[in-house]
Design a protein around this motif. Structure first.
Motif, short mmCIF file in Angstrom:
data_model
loop_
_atom_site.label_atom_id
_atom_site.label_comp_id
_atom_site.label_asym_id
_atom_site.label_seq_id
_atom_site.Cartn_x
_atom_site.Cartn_y
_atom_site.Cartn_z
N ALA A 192 52.66 43.12 38.05
CA ALA A 192 51.53 42.73 38.88
C ALA A 192 50.59 41.88 38.04
O ALA A 192 50.37 42.16 36.87
N ALA A 193 50.06 40.83 38.67
CA ALA A 193 49.11 39.94 38.00
C ALA A 193 48.04 39.54 39.01
O ALA A 193 48.28 39.55 40.22
N ILE A 194 46.88 39.20 38.50
CA ILE A 194 45.77 38.81 39.37
C ILE A 194 45.11 37.56 38.79
O ILE A 194 45.03 37.42 37.56
N SER A 195 44.68 36.66 39.66
CA SER A 195 44.03 35.43 39.21
C SER A 195 43.02 34.98 40.26
O SER A 195 43.30 35.03 41.46
N GLU A 196 41.87 34.51 39.80
CA GLU A 196 40.87 33.98 40.71
C GLU A 196 41.35 32.68 41.35
O GLU A 196 40.80 32.23 42.35
#
Length: 135
Positions: free
Chosen positions: A7-11
């Protein structure tokens, strides 16, 4: 048998998206949304902002009667999903309660080894959860 979930998150990303065994799946599934909502609530104002990307793959057939929900509803590895998101969002505490929203098998699969599934109650805390046991 095993599941690998990242899982990864980015604006820079819009919305949440997930892939299962190389195929994009509907991230609006109720149990997936319940999990995301609970994880984000637990992270509070410190939660990373932006779109989430989840990639999960397993080495056994999905929905094969092998507790694949433990190993994500609509995708394998719900326990793995909860663990990956807990790590990404830096959640402390019992993640088995979050996993239980997906399935009982997932609740038990958050921990390795022997696990006791505590029934819990809808009326008073604690809710259903798992506890690791030593032999």
């Amino acid at each position: 048998m095993g599941t690998t979930t990242t899982a990864a998150i980015s604006e820079e990303w819009e919305g949440d998206r997930l892939w299962l065994n190389g195929k994009e799946e509907d991230s609006s599934a109720q149990r997936i949304q319940n999990c995301l909502r609970e994880i984000r609530a637990r992270a509070g104002s410190d939660a990373p902002k932006g779109g989430l990307r989840i990639v999960s793959a397993n080495n056994f057939p999905t929905a094969a009667g092998l507790a694949s929900s433990a190993s994500v509803p609509a995708m394998p590895g719900y326990a793995c999903l909860v663990a990956a998101l807990g790590y990404l969002y830096k959640i402390d505490g019992d993640l088995s309660v979050v996993a239980r929203q997906g399935s009982g098998s997932a609740c038990r699969s958050v921990y390795g080894g022997f696990v006791k599934w505590e029934m819990g109650s809808k009326v008073s805390p604690p809710p259903a959860h798992a506890q690791a046991r030593q032999c």
